[in-house]
Design a protein around this motif. Structure first.
Motif, PDB file in Angstrom:
ATOM      1  N   MET A   1       0.842  -1.184   0.000  1.00 25.49           N
ATOM      2  CA  MET A   1       0.000   0.000   0.000  1.00 25.49           C
ATOM      3  C   MET A   1       0.890   1.251   0.000  1.00 25.49           C
ATOM      4  N   THR A   2       0.509   2.221  -0.809  1.00 22.44           N
ATOM      5  CA  THR A   2       1.288   3.460  -0.896  1.00 22.44           C
ATOM      6  C   THR A   2       0.694   4.505   0.029  1.00 22.44           C
ATOM      7  N   ARG A   3       1.554   5.165   0.769  1.00 19.82           N
ATOM      8  CA  ARG A   3       1.123   6.220   1.692  1.00 19.82           C
ATOM      9  C   ARG A   3       1.355   7.569   1.020  1.00 19.82           C
ATOM     10  N   ARG A   4       0.304   8.373   0.920  1.00 18.82           N
ATOM     11  CA  ARG A   4       0.452   9.705   0.323  1.00 18.82           C
ATOM     12  C   ARG A   4       0.979  10.671   1.382  1.00 18.82           C
ATOM     13  N   VAL A   5       1.967  11.428   1.007  1.00 18.49           N
ATOM     14  CA  VAL A   5       2.531  12.455   1.887  1.00 18.49           C
ATOM     15  C   VAL A   5       2.470  13.788   1.151  1.00 18.49           C
ATOM     16  N   LEU A   6       1.856  14.765   1.785  1.00 25.10           N
ATOM     17  CA  LEU A   6       1.721  16.093   1.193  1.00 25.10           C
ATOM     18  C   LEU A   6       2.963  16.928   1.481  1.00 25.10           C
ATOM     19  N   VAL A   7       3.504  17.543   0.451  1.00 27.77           N
ATOM     20  CA  VAL A   7       4.533  18.568   0.639  1.00 27.77           C
ATOM     21  C   VAL A   7       3.841  19.915   0.447  1.00 27.77           C
ATOM     22  N   ALA A   8       3.888  20.761   1.466  1.00 19.77           N
ATOM     23  CA  ALA A   8       3.147  22.022   1.452  1.00 19.77           C
ATOM     24  C   ALA A   8       3.858  23.037   0.562  1.00 19.77           C
ATOM     25  N   SER A   9       3.846  22.760  -0.734  1.00 20.55           N
ATOM     26  CA  SER A   9       4.521  23.620  -1.699  1.00 20.55           C
ATOM     27  C   SER A   9       3.907  23.408  -3.077  1.00 20.55           C
ATOM     28  N   ARG A  10       3.996  24.434  -3.907  1.00 16.75           N
ATOM     29  CA  ARG A  10       3.630  24.306  -5.322  1.00 16.75           C
ATOM     30  C   ARG A  10       4.878  24.321  -6.198  1.00 16.75           C
ATOM     31  N   ASN A  11       6.032  24.319  -5.561  1.00 12.71           N
ATOM     32  CA  ASN A  11       7.303  24.388  -6.278  1.00 12.71           C
ATOM     33  C   ASN A  11       7.691  22.979  -6.740  1.00 12.71           C
ATOM     34  N   ALA A  12       7.596  22.745  -8.042  1.00  7.65           N
ATOM     35  CA  ALA A  12       7.873  21.407  -8.582  1.00  7.65           C
ATOM     36  C   ALA A  12       9.292  20.958  -8.262  1.00  7.65           C
ATOM     37  N   LYS A  13      10.232  21.908  -8.197  1.00  4.99           N
ATOM     38  CA  LYS A  13      11.618  21.541  -7.900  1.00  4.99           C
ATOM     39  C   LYS A  13      11.750  20.984  -6.479  1.00  4.99           C
ATOM     40  N   LYS A  14      11.005  21.574  -5.535  1.00  2.57           N
ATOM     41  CA  LYS A  14      11.042  21.060  -4.163  1.00  2.57           C
ATOM     42  C   LYS A  14      10.436  19.658  -4.088  1.00  2.57           C
ATOM     43  N   LEU A  15       9.316  19.455  -4.797  1.00  2.00           N
ATOM     44  CA  LEU A  15       8.665  18.139  -4.782  1.00  2.00           C
ATOM     45  C   LEU A  15       9.596  17.088  -5.367  1.00  2.00           C
ATOM     46  N   ASN A  16      10.221  17.418  -6.485  1.00  2.31           N
ATOM     47  CA  ASN A  16      11.110  16.453  -7.137  1.00  2.31           C
ATOM     48  C   ASN A  16      12.351  16.177  -6.295  1.00  2.31           C
ATOM     49  N   GLU A  17      12.797  17.195  -5.559  1.00  2.00           N
ATOM     50  CA  GLU A  17      13.972  17.022  -4.693  1.00  2.00           C
ATOM     51  C   GLU A  17      13.686  15.937  -3.647  1.00  2.00           C
ATOM     52  N   LEU A  18      12.508  16.018  -3.000  1.00  2.00           N
ATOM     53  CA  LEU A  18      12.172  15.020  -1.985  1.00  2.00           C
ATOM     54  C   LEU A  18      11.958  13.645  -2.627  1.00  2.00           C
ATOM     55  N   ARG A  19      11.337  13.621  -3.797  1.00  2.00           N
ATOM     56  CA  ARG A  19      11.163  12.331  -4.487  1.00  2.00           C
ATOM     57  C   ARG A  19      12.515  11.688  -4.774  1.00  2.00           C
ATOM     58  N   ARG A  20      13.475  12.487  -5.246  1.00  2.61           N
ATOM     59  CA  ARG A  20      14.807  11.946  -5.561  1.00  2.61           C
ATOM     60  C   ARG A  20      15.510  11.452  -4.302  1.00  2.61           C
ATOM     61  N   ILE A  21      15.383  12.200  -3.207  1.00  5.83           N
ATOM     62  CA  ILE A  21      16.037  11.800  -1.958  1.00  5.83           C
ATOM     63  C   ILE A  21      15.454  10.476  -1.457  1.00  5.83           C
ATOM     64  N   LEU A  22      14.134  10.331  -1.554  1.00  2.02           N
ATOM     65  CA  LEU A  22      13.500   9.070  -1.150  1.00  2.02           C
ATOM     66  C   LEU A  22      13.967   7.921  -2.041  1.00  2.02           C
ATOM     67  N   ASP A  23      14.024   8.178  -3.357  1.00  2.00           N
ATOM     68  CA  ASP A  23      14.467   7.143  -4.294  1.00  2.00           C
ATOM     69  C   ASP A  23      15.907   6.730  -4.000  1.00  2.00           C
ATOM     70  N   ASP A  24      16.776   7.734  -3.804  1.00  4.28           N
ATOM     71  CA  ASP A  24      18.189   7.447  -3.573  1.00  4.28           C
ATOM     72  C   ASP A  24      18.396   6.644  -2.291  1.00  4.28           C
ATOM     73  N   ALA A  25      17.500   6.855  -1.321  1.00  2.46           N
ATOM     74  CA  ALA A  25      17.620   6.144  -0.048  1.00  2.46           C
ATOM     75  C   ALA A  25      16.902   4.796  -0.082  1.00  2.46           C
ATOM     76  N   GLY A  26      16.264   4.483  -1.223  1.00  3.41           N
ATOM     77  CA  GLY A  26      15.568   3.209  -1.342  1.00  3.41           C
ATOM     78  C   GLY A  26      14.270   3.146  -0.552  1.00  3.41           C
ATOM     79  N   VAL A  27      13.690   4.309  -0.231  1.00  2.00           N
ATOM     80  CA  VAL A  27      12.422   4.331   0.498  1.00  2.00           C
ATOM     81  C   VAL A  27      11.279   4.215  -0.513  1.00  2.00           C
ATOM     82  N   ALA A  28      10.547   3.108  -0.448  1.00  2.00           N
ATOM     83  CA  ALA A  28       9.416   2.891  -1.350  1.00  2.00           C
ATOM     84  C   ALA A  28       8.119   2.999  -0.552  1.00  2.00           C
ATOM     85  N   GLY A  29       7.003   3.057  -1.265  1.00  2.49           N
ATOM     86  CA  GLY A  29       5.707   3.057  -0.602  1.00  2.49           C
ATOM     87  C   GLY A  29       5.207   4.423  -0.195  1.00  2.49           C
ATOM     88  N   ILE A  30       5.874   5.477  -0.671  1.00  3.44           N
ATOM     89  CA  ILE A  30       5.422   6.836  -0.374  1.00  3.44           C
ATOM     90  C   ILE A  30       5.209   7.581  -1.683  1.00  3.44           C
TER      91      ILE A  30
END
Length: 202
Positions: A1-30
């Motif tokens: 099951m995937t857990r949705r996490v809201l990032v309180a921003s409309r800045n696509a660069k900030k959203l992608n930054e967190l996505r990349r950090i999660l990917d690089d750390a091998g954190v799945a399911g978010i």
């Protein structure tokens, strides 16, 4: 099951930054979503005196309005010769909000007669994670460096073209997104949230 996490921003660069950090750390399911992906709600103005207080207020608002775990950051640049300013006022230093060119021009003008050895600065990011019914976490990342004499580079955003990271020979705006994430203030702060985010995914 995937857990949705809201990032309180409309800045696509900030959203992608967190996505990349999660990917690089091998954190799945978010699944990281932004403010454009949820119904609009009243967002409190950023009026606190510290990055931490602003970030926590934004995260609390997002979690309360959506029922989702919410990450928010407040970040800016603290210049030694200006006693830590612009600080929490970084995005609106020149008056309007988010006018990068005007903010950079004003900062350069204010440092016009400041010698190289006194142009020290650090990017600061406070990141808050609020989980409805599950607690609050606030972390801080700092990226030391100095303010250059003119804007250089066309990557990044904000004060990146003026900021020369400690130990580097170019500006933050000359780094690739991957290189920046590995060392930036926001990357350092978000990395501290990884254990809590990983626990959400389990």
């Amino acid at each position: 099951m995937t857990r949705r996490v809201l990032v309180a921003s409309r800045n696509a660069k900030k959203l992608n930054e967190l996505r990349r950090i999660l990917d690089d750390a091998g954190v799945a399911g978010i699944e990281i979503i932004g403010l454009d992906d949820v119904p609009a709600y009243d967002e409190a103005p950023e009026t606190a005196a510290t990055f931490e207080e602003n970030a926590l207020a934004k995260a609390r608002d997002g979690a309360a309005a959506t029922g989702l775990a919410c990450v928010a950051d407040d970040s800016g640049i603290a210049v030694d010769a200006l006693n830590g300013m612009p600080g929490v006022l970084s995005a609106r230093w020149s008056g309007g909000h988010g006018d990068d060119a005007a903010n950079n021009a004003l900062l350069l003008a204010q440092l016009g007669d400041v010698p190289d050895e006194r142009r020290g600065a650090q990017f600061v990011s406070a990141c808050a994670l609020v989980v409805p019914g599950g607690g609050e976490t606030v972390v801080r990342g700092e990226w030391p460096g100095a303010i250059g004499l003119e804007p250089v580079g066309d990557g990044g955003f904000g004060y990146d073209p003026l900021f020369v990271p400690e130990g580097g020979d170019g500006t933050a705006a000359q780094l690739t997104p991957e290189a920046k994430n590995a060392v930036s203030h926001r990357g350092r702060a978000l990395a501290q949230l990884l254990p809590t985010l990983a626990a959400l995914a389990d």
